[in-house]
Design an enzyme around this catalytic site. Structure first.
Site, PDB file in Angstrom:
ATOM      1  N   ASP A 189      10.687  13.033  14.774  1.00  0.00           N
ATOM      2  CA  ASP A 189      11.950  13.483  14.893  1.00  0.00           C
ATOM      3  C   ASP A 189      12.195  13.550  16.384  1.00  0.00           C
ATOM      4  OD1 ASP A 189      12.111  13.684  12.079  1.00  0.00           O
ATOM      5  OD2 ASP A 189      10.812  15.507  12.276  1.00  0.00           O
ATOM      6  N   ASP A 195       4.751  17.091  12.412  1.00  0.00           N
ATOM      7  CA  ASP A 195       4.332  18.126  11.607  1.00  0.00           C
ATOM      8  C   ASP A 195       3.009  17.071  10.863  1.00  0.00           C
ATOM      9  OD1 ASP A 195       5.486  20.009  12.405  1.00  0.00           O
ATOM     10  OD2 ASP A 195       7.133  19.742  10.700  1.00  0.00           O
ATOM     11  N   ASP A 245       4.618  12.297   8.610  1.00  0.00           N
ATOM     12  CA  ASP A 245       5.238  13.506   9.152  1.00  0.00           C
ATOM     13  C   ASP A 245       5.542  14.405   8.057  1.00  0.00           C
ATOM     14  OD1 ASP A 245       6.406  15.420  11.035  1.00  0.00           O
ATOM     15  OD2 ASP A 245       8.233  14.225  10.680  1.00  0.00           O
ATOM     16  N   ASP A 247       8.075  16.844   6.125  1.00  0.00           N
ATOM     17  CA  ASP A 247       9.392  17.519   6.282  1.00  0.00           C
ATOM     18  C   ASP A 247       9.632  18.357   5.355  1.00  0.00           C
ATOM     19  OD1 ASP A 247       9.952  15.876   8.658  1.00  0.00           O
ATOM     20  OD2 ASP A 247      10.564  14.223   7.448  1.00  0.00           O
ATOM     21  N   ASP A 253       8.003  11.784   6.408  1.00  0.00           N
ATOM     22  CA  ASP A 253       8.070  10.409   7.003  1.00  0.00           C
ATOM     23  C   ASP A 253       6.990   9.717   7.217  1.00  0.00           C
ATOM     24  OD1 ASP A 253      10.988  10.763   7.844  1.00  0.00           O
ATOM     25  OD2 ASP A 253      10.270  11.978   9.413  1.00  0.00           O
ATOM     26  N   SER A 513      12.189 -23.602 -17.643  1.00  0.00           N
ATOM     27  CA  SER A 513      13.703 -23.437 -17.892  1.00  0.00           C
ATOM     28  C   SER A 513      14.246 -24.256 -19.049  1.00  0.00           C
ATOM     29  CB  SER A 513      14.301 -23.950 -16.446  1.00  0.00           C
ATOM     30  OG  SER A 513      15.566 -23.360 -16.321  1.00  0.00           O
ATOM     31  N   ASP A 801      12.028 -17.367 -13.751  1.00  0.00           N
ATOM     32  CA  ASP A 801      11.926 -18.701 -13.801  1.00  0.00           C
ATOM     33  C   ASP A 801      11.219 -19.502 -12.479  1.00  0.00           C
ATOM     34  OD1 ASP A 801      12.804 -21.567 -14.162  1.00  0.00           O
ATOM     35  OD2 ASP A 801      14.836 -21.097 -15.047  1.00  0.00           O
TER      36      ASP A 801
END
Length: 969
Positions: A189, A195, A245, A247, A253, A513, A801
């Site tokens: 931040d 943190d 981190d 929050d 984060d 297919s 496919d």
């Protein structure tokens, strides 16, 4: 140390307790095998770490091994004899490499002299029937592996000595990871310091993410926290250390993740590592590792050299309600085993000690699992400890690794309730076949089909003598995709091959297919290839030209809705692709088709038809096809991922598996759902669409990747003696910014991708999987070097496919085990007719797969009707005869050598790829004239090139007759 609760310990409840540190349970003194096991670093797509409670350091005296930065390793043998363990009088014998362990009573030790570690163990000296090996089973413990070995094929196509599947015992080890400190942490931040906490994830040892405590507003946090794991030495262990981190109001984060291959660690030596995360900013993470003996006995493993199946135990749990008033109804208990397949189940109370239907939890035995029981708040919750009194429910914790097998253990839960639990080893028989050879049913089919093919080849080539079994070439028909265009043109091609009797020479038909629509329709008739195909062509014509709007009427949509509801109740994850499958069924048929893919075995029982193989690719929902895709093949016998050598019976596809064992059988899908899967045109993402429309996608592609930095050769990283040569480089993964992640999500998200339960779930990668020659053949994507992110770690397969990557169904035919000699390539793609062939040639060159070189010189507008491709310098490369879908001489000739009259020239004008073409891939409905023209054009192109087809057949037969000594080198 925490105590393992036994029957005598019942009053000692673990109430409201945090889960003890892994490896804290009481240990046995036991000599362990030496060597330098461990596993490697790989890349991944980061996931948000989950919070975990802080755990204390294990009580272990390791001072005698303390040699920080001293990484010299004694020359330990790769395998040491284990100390005696188990019951008295038991001898454990380790026999050479690959590891084979025999456990015998001491009085049977005379048998040891007759055993060796050579091929005689599994070789021809043993009976072909593996069950004969059970003569020693009664003297072996339940956890000793006794599996049917995977058989390789000899030149005659019959099973020979096993070469892939290995069973045996392998030691586990205790890994201690000490997260010490971090310096110069980057700011997450702008307004405050980070943190910081560190998350640890080792998915091969535990499903849980562990984490350190959070240290707030500190650029140089110091934790000194220790975590323990029990790891298997034969598994690729890659530890992910994520720096985050924390929050409060927003998600945490994710700053970066370190991928560390534990194979680098040496046994009984502490390894002190400072990971340089940003050398310019001197950002470092300091971690200490120690690998030592585990008290657990060796683990019984099953492996094919790529995947490893580990031991699984089953925990049975039920509750008994005693002296409960009738008016009082007790709430169900929530029982959780985080390491188990089931995770959490609600357990009801019963009044008898024995419950007929206990809750079952299947978990890897060596994951050191715990059982957690939530006890609802009631009158008997007053006895709880003060730390839990304010909570709505208390937590009862019980370690499972110390419970005796087969014995019921009772835990009192409050005053009137008892929890009964019993662990038993799961049977050692796998429901997933681990091996790269062909299954027994396919080998048996090929023997029968060779008889049919030999007769057809003799007639087609006008041979004077019968072909011997080993002289019959393996011929395959390979069809590409293209919606209704490929379905229609394939009918014309097969009709012509039938008229030439070449259809009976073929042993395989592969498709994707729209080509699968033709294949699935034909195989409803067990004898389709021996009958005149013209009625089948007329029936297909009727459905292609009919009005498709009734399939979208409200009453029909209501039926679809009910069908999808029932499918969801059966246990399938319903997607838009399932609706697409129902729509295909309504558009190409008159009634509900109850047939299933496994029903097509009836068309193969006598070798009367070629074996059909349907191809799709497995992808990841949030990753580009260029970074990850895997071939997935479907046949009436098996469904499998050839890269891993993992296959299941076709009728079990869609069922739930764990660690190679069938957990819950789900009814096999009807054929319409498989057709929707194989032609899932709605599963592409924006990046796929860009790749299909442009020649380069590099600009957008780079936005879909994480930034991965290899720090293995970083000068700041200590030189660590590697105890194993097959290690992965240490890497740091930096997640993208919010903008790039959003852009990536938009580009790679597939809203309608088909999802099926993953039959590889729980299996783990072998420590040497990257060096395995079978895996290396198909190792072609970025994520192959990141074991934690490969298919065995996800709950669902994401299938789509194959045409979104390359519009061809070659891969099943290029497996070395099939040894296809001649491939008839029928091309139906839109746009460039040579692109699929060129892509296949480039792919095979890159993967070192024997294949002819691409030497087509003509421009797209001047292509010939047929090309014969051969690599005479590579005897293992198949001969390829290539039929592009073009309109050349058909404009002037209505049949080979028969010119059109002026009135018939209009019938020769077939606009296949023009702007006003009626054959666009998006079109489901053709006019009668358009259908007839395309069928006749396809039939003509085959018949007009009969000579080249016969030339290719002769070359294939000559190759088979030629002794290997005469093959060009």
């Amino acid at each position: 140390m925490s105590r393992c609760l036994t029957v005598k310990d019942q009053p000692q409840l673990h109430k409201g307790c945090p889960e003890p540190q892994r490896g804290d349970t009481a240990r046995m003194t036991l000599q362990s095998s030496g060597g330098c096991p461990g596993l490697g670093t790989d890349a991944f797509i980061p996931q948000s770490p989950q919070e975990a409670e802080e755990e204390g350091r294990s009580e272990r005296n390791v001072s005698e091994f303390e040699h920080t930065q001293d990484l010299e390793t004694p020359n330990l043998p790769p395998l040491l004899p284990m100390a005696l363990w188990g019951s008295q009088g038991t001898v454990v014998l380790w026999v050479g490499l690959p590891t084979i362990a025999i456990v015998l009573p001491s009085q049977s030790s005379a048998l040891i002299a007759s055993l060796s570690c050579s091929e005689t163990i599994y070789g021809s000296s043993l009976p072909t029937d593996w069950r004969a090996a059970t003569m020693l089973q009664k003297q072996m413990p339940a956890w000793l592996s006794h599996y049917l070995p995977d058989l390789c094929q000899a030149e005659d196509g019959k099973p020979s000595a096993p070469c892939a599947l290995e069973g045996g015992l392998s030691p586990c080890h205790l890994l201690t990871v000490k997260v010490i400190r971090m310096t110069n942490v980057r700011q997450a931040d702008m307004v405050s310091q980070t943190d910081c906490f560190v998350s640890l994830w080792l998915p091969t040892a535990s499903r849980e993410r562990l984490r350190t405590r959070t240290i707030s507003n500190c650029p140089n946090p110091e934790w000194n926290e220790t975590f323990s794991f029990q790891i298997q030495s034969q598994v690729k262990n890659v530890l992910e250390l994520s720096v985050c981190d924390e929050d409060t109001l927003t998600p945490d984060d994710h700053l970066l993740t370190i991928l560390y291959d534990l194979t680098k660690l040496c046994f009984r030596k502490k390894t002190h590592v400072k990971f340089p995360l940003n050398p310019e900013g001197m950002e470092e993470l300091e971690v200490e590792f120690l690998l030592e003996e585990s008290p657990s006995p060796p683990e019984s493993l099953i492996t094919n050299g790529v995947l490893v199946a580990r031991q699984v135990s089953c925990l049975e749990v039920h509750t008994e309600c005693r002296q409960q008033k009738k008016s009082s109804k007790m709430k169900d208990l929530l029982v959780t085993v985080k390491e188990s397949f089931e995770h959490t189940q609600r357990v009801s109370h019963c009044r008898e000690p024995c419950c007929p239907n206990p809750a079952c939890f299947h978990y890897p035995k060596y994951f050191q699992p715990w059982m957690h029981t939530e006890v609802p708040k009631s009158q008997w919750s007053h006895g709880l400890c003060c730390c839990c009194a304010h909570k709505k429910s208390s937590l009862v914790c019980q370690p499972l690794d110390c419970l005796p097998d087969g014995q019921t253990v009772t835990l009192p839960v409050g005053e009137n309730c008892a929890l009964h639990m019993k662990t038993t080893p799961c049977p050692q028989t796998l429901d997933v076949r681990l091996g790269f050879s062909l299954c027994a049913a396919e080998l048996e089919f090929l023997q029968k089909r060779k008889v049919v093919a030999a007769q057809a080849l003799k007639q087609v080539l006008q041979l004077e003598e019968d072909l011997h079994v080993d002289e019959v070439p393996l011929i395959a028909i390979m069809a590409t995709g293209g919606g209704t265009r490929s379905m229609t043109a394939m009918y014309g091609h097969l009709l012509a091959l039938q008229k030439l009797n070449i259809l009976n020479c073929a042993s395989y038909i592969t498709g994707l297919s729209g080509a699968t629509w033709t294949m699935a329709t034909l195989y409803r008739d067990p004898d389709w290839s021996s009958k005149n195909l013209e009625p089948a062509v007329l029936e297909a014509r009727r459905h292609v030209v009919k009005d498709k709007m009734p399939a979208l009427f409200p009453d029909q949509l209501s039926k679809f809705q009910e069908e999808l509801r029932q499918r969801s109740q059966e246990g399938y994850k319903v997607t838009f692709t399932d609706f697409w499958g129902l729509l295909i069924e309504a558009c190409l048929g008159d009634e509900r088709n109850e047939s299933k893919l496994s029903d097509q075995r009836a068309a193969l029982s006598q070798g009367q038809n070629p074996l059909p193989i349907y191809l799709t690719i497995n992808v990841k929902d949030d990753v580009s096809n260029q970074d990850f895709r895997e071939w997935c093949e479907f046949s009436p016998y098996e469904v499998g991922l050839q890269k891993y050598g993992a296959f299941i019976p076709t009728e079990l596809f869609g069922s739930k598996f764990f660690m190679g064992r069938l957990m819950k059988r789900i009814p096999e899908s009807r054929m319409c759902y498989m057709l929707g899967l194989w032609s899932s045109i709605f599963s592409l993402n924006l990046l796929d669409a860009w790749n299909l429309s442009q020649s380069s996608e590099e600009f957008f592609h780079r936005w879909t990747r994480e930034r991965v930095h290899d720090i293995e050769d970083e000068p700041l990283l200590p030189e660590i003696p590697k105890c194993d040569a097959n290690v992965l480089d240490t890497a740091v993964v930096i997640p993208g910014s919010w903008l790039s992640n959003t852009f990536r999500s938009i580009l790679t998200h597939r809203a309608f991708v088909s999802q099926f339960h993953n039959f590889l779930l729980g299996l783990q990668l072998h420590t040497d999987y990257l060096q395995n020659s079978q895996f290396s053949i198909w190792r072609d994507t970025v994520l192959d070097g990141f074991p934690n992110q490969l298919t065995e770690s996800v709950n669902h397969l994401c299938l789509l496919d194959t045409a979104f990557f390359v519009n061809s169904s070659y891969p099943p035919l290029l497996r070395p085990e099939r040894k296809v000699d001649l491939i008839i390539h029928l091309n139906y793609c839109a746009g460039s007719q040579t692109k699929p062939m060129k892509q296949t040639c480039e792919y095979c060159t890159m993967q070192n797969i024997p294949f002819p070189k691409y030497e087509l010189q003509e421009e797209e507008d001047n292509l010939k009707e047929c090309y014969l491709m051969e690599n005479s310098q590579e005897p293992d490369a198949p001969i390829v005869i290539f039929f592009p879908l073009i309109n050349d001489t058909f404009q002037k000739y209505k049949a080979p050598g028969v010119e059109r009259s002026p009135e018939e020239l209009e019938q020769g004008h077939v606009d296949i790829y023009g702007p006003q073409t009626p054959y666009a891939t998006k079109e489901l409905t053709y006019t009668e004239a358009a259908f007839d023209k395309l069928v006749k054009l396809s039939e003509y192109n085959i018949l007009n090139n009969k000579d080249k087809l016969l030339q290719a057949l002769r070359l294939a037969v000559e190759r088979k007759k030629r002794p290997k000594s005469q093959c060009p080198s």
